[in-house]
Design an enzyme around this catalytic site. Structure first.
Site, mmCIF file in Angstrom:
data_model
loop_
_atom_site.group_PDB
_atom_site.id
_atom_site.type_symbol
_atom_site.label_atom_id
_atom_site.label_comp_id
_atom_site.label_asym_id
_atom_site.label_seq_id
_atom_site.Cartn_x
_atom_site.Cartn_y
_atom_site.Cartn_z
ATOM 1 C CG HIS A 121 20.151 122.170 -10.512
ATOM 2 N ND1 HIS A 121 18.798 121.911 -10.467
ATOM 3 C CD2 HIS A 121 20.550 121.785 -11.748
ATOM 4 C CE1 HIS A 121 18.407 121.388 -11.614
ATOM 5 N NE2 HIS A 121 19.449 121.304 -12.411
ATOM 6 C CG ASN A 194 15.288 118.929 -13.964
ATOM 7 O OD1 ASN A 194 15.902 119.206 -12.931
ATOM 8 N ND2 ASN A 194 15.816 119.058 -15.159
HETATM 9 FE FE1 HDD Z 1 22.224 118.085 -13.968
HETATM 10 C C1 HDD Z 1 23.067 119.328 -10.943
HETATM 11 C C2 HDD Z 1 19.004 117.533 -12.847
HETATM 12 C C3 HDD Z 1 21.248 117.188 -17.143
HETATM 13 C C4 HDD Z 1 25.411 118.248 -14.958
HETATM 14 N N1 HDD Z 1 21.237 118.393 -12.238
HETATM 15 C C5 HDD Z 1 21.766 118.905 -11.090
HETATM 16 C C6 HDD Z 1 20.772 118.929 -10.064
HETATM 17 C C7 HDD Z 1 19.627 118.433 -10.603
HETATM 18 C C8 HDD Z 1 19.916 118.087 -11.970
HETATM 19 C C9 HDD Z 1 18.293 118.269 -9.917
HETATM 20 C C10 HDD Z 1 20.965 119.458 -8.655
HETATM 21 C C11 HDD Z 1 21.349 118.357 -7.710
HETATM 22 C C12 HDD Z 1 21.431 118.900 -6.313
HETATM 23 O O1 HDD Z 1 20.386 119.273 -5.767
HETATM 24 O O2 HDD Z 1 22.541 118.966 -5.792
HETATM 25 N N2 HDD Z 1 20.456 117.554 -14.845
HETATM 26 C C13 HDD Z 1 19.290 117.266 -14.178
HETATM 27 C C14 HDD Z 1 18.369 116.647 -15.102
HETATM 28 C C15 HDD Z 1 18.994 116.566 -16.313
HETATM 29 C C16 HDD Z 1 20.313 117.129 -16.146
HETATM 30 C C17 HDD Z 1 16.974 116.170 -14.741
HETATM 31 C C18 HDD Z 1 18.495 116.015 -17.604
HETATM 32 C C19 HDD Z 1 17.726 114.985 -17.685
HETATM 33 N N3 HDD Z 1 23.143 117.823 -15.738
HETATM 34 C C20 HDD Z 1 22.586 117.417 -16.919
HETATM 35 C C21 HDD Z 1 23.618 117.218 -17.910
HETATM 36 C C22 HDD Z 1 24.803 117.498 -17.284
HETATM 37 C C23 HDD Z 1 24.486 117.875 -15.929
HETATM 38 C C24 HDD Z 1 23.373 116.770 -19.352
HETATM 39 C C25 HDD Z 1 26.193 117.442 -17.825
HETATM 40 C C26 HDD Z 1 26.594 116.600 -18.737
HETATM 41 N N4 HDD Z 1 23.926 118.754 -13.122
HETATM 42 C C27 HDD Z 1 25.144 118.675 -13.700
HETATM 43 C C28 HDD Z 1 26.276 119.064 -12.783
HETATM 44 C C29 HDD Z 1 25.500 119.433 -11.481
HETATM 45 C C30 HDD Z 1 24.060 119.181 -11.852
HETATM 46 C C31 HDD Z 1 27.181 120.102 -13.367
HETATM 47 C C32 HDD Z 1 25.792 120.779 -10.877
HETATM 48 C C33 HDD Z 1 25.905 120.554 -9.403
HETATM 49 C C34 HDD Z 1 25.937 119.128 -9.241
HETATM 50 O O3 HDD Z 1 25.843 118.525 -10.457
HETATM 51 O O4 HDD Z 1 26.039 118.528 -8.208
HETATM 52 O O5 HDD Z 1 27.106 117.979 -12.593
#
Ligand code: HDD
Length: 749
Positions: A121, A194
């Site tokens: 993202h 999402n």
């Molecule tokens: Fe995630 C970012 C949505 C599963 C780990 N995720 C991130 C963002 C969104 C989502 C919208 C961007 C937030 C922003 O605008 O700063 N992610 C989801 C959805 C998931 C999902 C709807 C499933 C239902 N994500 C998911 C899993 C993991 C992560 C299973 C790890 C175990 N996601 C992350 C992260 C991020 C992230 C690595 C990257 C940047 C951040 O968090 O701030 O922690």
């Protein structure tokens, strides 16, 4: 005497300009000028909770830079700078001196300007706004933000793509992030969702694997922001749990027209808890007021090159223009007693609860009405953490959600450089939040006072004291009883039924788009064996789908596919099809008026008035910039050329009457392409007078005017636009696309 008769709406896609159409003794001419970009209204500190309807925006005020005419350039230490053009040197042509503290400060700051982009993202854009509940929801949740219909809870919402880097294109085929930070009176609640209601994997431990497979390949970092490559499809065909989400990714949902045309989903099942401690399950939905609409694939790819900021820019302009994007918050509420009544597991994030089984109750609305002042300070530094929760809402044991509870906090520590990121202005709650014994760390802003930084203490009367159960958060007391095991629950085993349901719920054109998407993506896969595996996997979804994709890929169906018999009794879910979305508004839609010298000026004025009255906008697109002459000799300002404002930037095209204008357009390859491209992208096309001849000239309508017109193509004789014709065109634009219009394969695009 000049009388202003109408303001033509004239914000170009790249330049903010405005011009005034004015009448002078019967003549029309244009008074063109540049409109300075206005900054959004700000709230002063004194107006918090008074005149300002957004306490979060008001709380940012002390951090905003204040510019004044008296400002003098200084160093970061406040020293006034006399020369910012030359470094300190030993003699005119001598080496630079280490002593030059000003140069060193400026250069080191620049060298350190970047922070790590989000691992997923990374590409996104955001806006401020508010949430308002329709009716108190005390019967299902005690969360304060859901109690008072008169209360506006500030929100900051960031939309994003998943796979691409910060500078990648907006319109790629991808999932869109829909992250909402509610600044409630009880702390921040982050609903990090999402635009698709399911996810690729069931257990968070697979997340790094999934992300590694969809990101650019590690040896050469190709391709950027695209799932159409070997590693993603290798992963997908090894993990059948991805199948349902892959169907969504191959559908039109993955190429939205604009952020305000997307649904949002919390994906997981959460809990709602009321004052009596009763827990219920809930799935959160965001329903866009403007309906769910998508681009077509050819258009999305072209936009990625011609305007890679397409979604970001539209969001920005919609808000600047006062067309505030709006969604309704929906909830699907399930009683605890009903937890096991479905043929899927509520804790499995690869499953939806079909809306036909549990209706979505619309409980409130969210409006985005203010652009950020600074991209880095707000959009880049905002830190969403799914663990940010408030009393009245709680987690479930969904293993994907459980893993996310760890990952978000962890990722912010790296990205924002330490444990004090909650002090960054955009991340600060608007209620008291620093009353604890946490201390120090990189970039600490708070000046903690007093002698005690531990609890329980006697020296400081035991302060800060804990909240009582009524004030604070307590985890829902769910009874847990089980063995420690590494195993997937058998209730997560069905990987195909809802993929089949999704396919069955699509209209014929939507199914065509899915087949084309699989064909494109797998066509980019270099390993035939992976393509074959995917076709085999699709046999578990639907035989026809598998056959169509196989045919396009020059493959045959594998007779030995295990479970290759999708269930035949799966009901379709009409709520999944975009064909059933709201089509009653043309707000924010953009109409190109294709014109040249000699055009019918009345037609342009009529369309401008009708568009503005309906919340849409027009742009005059001509072979050259400046002005064009109308058939009555007046002038019309040109907003852009066919080069700078291609048809892909618009939702509809009008070709007004005018013999000379039509002749010029007919002789222009660019104009011919413009019309054909509009047509093959299924957009509404209207023409009047000689403009109709142009449509016949390019072959979009028959020269025999008695034959029926293709769907979404409207014609009328004469000059000007009748009321009836305008209404028909507006109705057609409301439909957005005419996907049932027969595709003319002879037309390139
Ligand atoms: Fe995630 C970012 C949505 C599963 C780990 N995720 C991130 C963002 C969104 C989502 C919208 C961007 C937030 C922003 O605008 O700063 N992610 C989801 C959805 C998931 C999902 C709807 C499933 C239902 N994500 C998911 C899993 C993991 C992560 C299973 C790890 C175990 N996601 C992350 C992260 C991020 C992230 C690595 C990257 C940047 C951040 O968090 O701030 O922690």
């Amino acid at each position: 005497m000049r009388t202003s008769i109408r303001k033509l709406l004239l914000r170009s896609a790249t330049v903010l300009s405005c011009c005034l159409l004015v009448h002078v003794s019967g003549e029309i001419f244009i008074d063109a000028g540049h409109k300075e970009q206005t900054s959004s209204p700000t709230c002063s500190l004194s107006s918090i909770d008074q005149n300002c309807d957004n306490a979060k925006v008001a709380s940012l005020e002390p951090f905003r830079e204040r510019k004044s005419e008296n400002d003098i350039l200084t160093t970061n230490q406040g020293l006034k700078i006399v020369d910012d053009e030359n470094s300190l040197k030993a003699g005119n042509r001598g080496p630079s001196l280490l002593e030059d503290f000003h140069f060193r400060e400026k250069m080191t700051h620049f060298d350190h300007e970047r922070i790590p982009e989000r691992v997923v993202h990374a590409r996104g854009s955001a806006a401020h706004g508010y949430f308002q509940v329709y009716e108190p929801l005390a019967n299902i949740t005690k969360a304060a933000m859901f109690q008072d219909p008169n209360k506006l809870t500030p929100v900051f919402v960031r939309f994003s793509t998943v796979a691409g880097s910060r500078g990648s294109a907006d319109t790629v085929r991808d999932v869109r992030g829909f992250a909402v930070k509610f600044y409630t009176d009880e702390g921040n609640f982050d609903l990090v969702g999402n635009n698709m209601p399911v996810f690729f994997i069931q257990d968070a431990i697979k997340f790094p694997d999934f992300v590694h497979s969809v990101k650019p390949e590690p040896h050469n970092e190709i391709p950027q922001a695209s799932s159409a490559h070997d590693t993603l499809w290798d992963f997908v065909t090894q993990q059948t749990e991805t199948t349902h989400m892959i169907m969504w990714l191959m559908s039109d949902r993955a190429i939205p027209r604009a952020y305000p045309n997307m649904e949002g989903f919390g994906v997981h099942t959460f809990r709602l808890i009321n004052e009596q401690g009763v827990s219920r399950f809930v799935k959160f939905h965001w329903k866009p007021k403007l309906g769910v609409h998508s681009l077509v694939w050819d258009e999305a790819q072209k936009l990625a090159g011609k305007n890679s900021d397409y979604h970001r820019q539209q969001l920005w302009e919609d808000i600047e223009d006062g067309n505030y994007p709006e969604w309704e918050l929906g909830m699907q509420v399930v009683e605890e007693a009903d937890e096991n009544k479905f043929d899927f597991d509520l804790l499995d994030s690869t499953k939806i609860i079909p809306e036909e089984l549990v209706p979505v109750q619309r409980v409130g609305r969210m409006v985005l009405n203010r652009n950020p002042d600074n991209f880095f300070a707000e959009t880049e530094q905002v830190a969403f953490c799914i663990s940010n929760i408030v009393p009245g809402i709680d987690f479930t044991n969904d293993p994907l959600l459980q893993g996310r509870l760890f990952s978000y906090l962890d990722t912010q520590l790296l990205r924002l450089g330490g444990p004090n990121f909650h002090e960054i202005p955009i991340n600060q709650p608007i209620c008291p939040f620093r009353h604890n014994n946490q201390r120090d760390g990189l970039h600490r802003q708070t000046i903690n006072v007093g002698k005690t930084s531990y609890g329980i203490n006697a020296i400081n009367n035991g302060l800060p004291k804990s909240a009582n159960k009524k004030q604070g958060f307590t985890s829902y007391q769910e009874r847990i009883d089980g063995y420690k095991i590494r195993q997937r629950s058998p209730s997560f085993a069905d990987h195909f039924s809802q993929a089949t349901q999704f396919w069955k719920s699509m209209s014929a054109p939507e199914q065509d788009h899915i087949v084309n998407a699989f064909t494109f993506e797998l066509g980019k896969v270099g390993y035939v064996v992976i393509r074959q595996r995917m076709v085999d996997q699709l046999q578990n979804v639907d035989g026809e789908l598998a056959t169509r994709v196989a045919t396009n890929l020059g493959l045959t169906l594998n007779a030995k596919v295990a479970n290759g018999n999708p269930k035949s009794d799966i009901a379709s879910s009409p709520a999944l099809s975009q064909m059933n979305t709201a089509k009653d508004s043309v707000k924010t839609r953009k109409i190109a008026i294709l014109a040249a010298d000699g055009v019918d000026g009345q037609g342009i004025m009529d369309m401008n008035a009708t568009a503005a009255a309906n919340g849409a906008s027009i742009k005059v697109v001509a072979p050259h910039l400046g002005t064009i002459r109308t058939s009555t000799g007046s002038s019309v300002a040109v907003d852009g050329t066919m080069l700078t404002m291609p048809s892909i930037l618009f939702d509809a095209v009008l070709i007004p009457a005018g013999a000379a204008s039509t002749k010029t357009l007919q002789e222009s390859g660019d104009a011919v392409h413009y019309a054909l491209e509009t047509y093959v992208h299924y957009k509404p096309l209207a023409a009047t007078g000689e403009g109709v001849d142009f449509l016949a000239h390019v072959g979009l309508i028959s020269k025999n005017r008695n034959l029926p017109l293709p769907e979404g193509v409207l014609t009328a004789p004469g000059t000007g636009l009748s009321d009836d014709f305008r209404q028909q065109f507006i109705n057609a634009i409301g439909q957005h696309r005419f996907f049932t219009r027969e595709r003319v394969n002879a037309i390139p695009a």
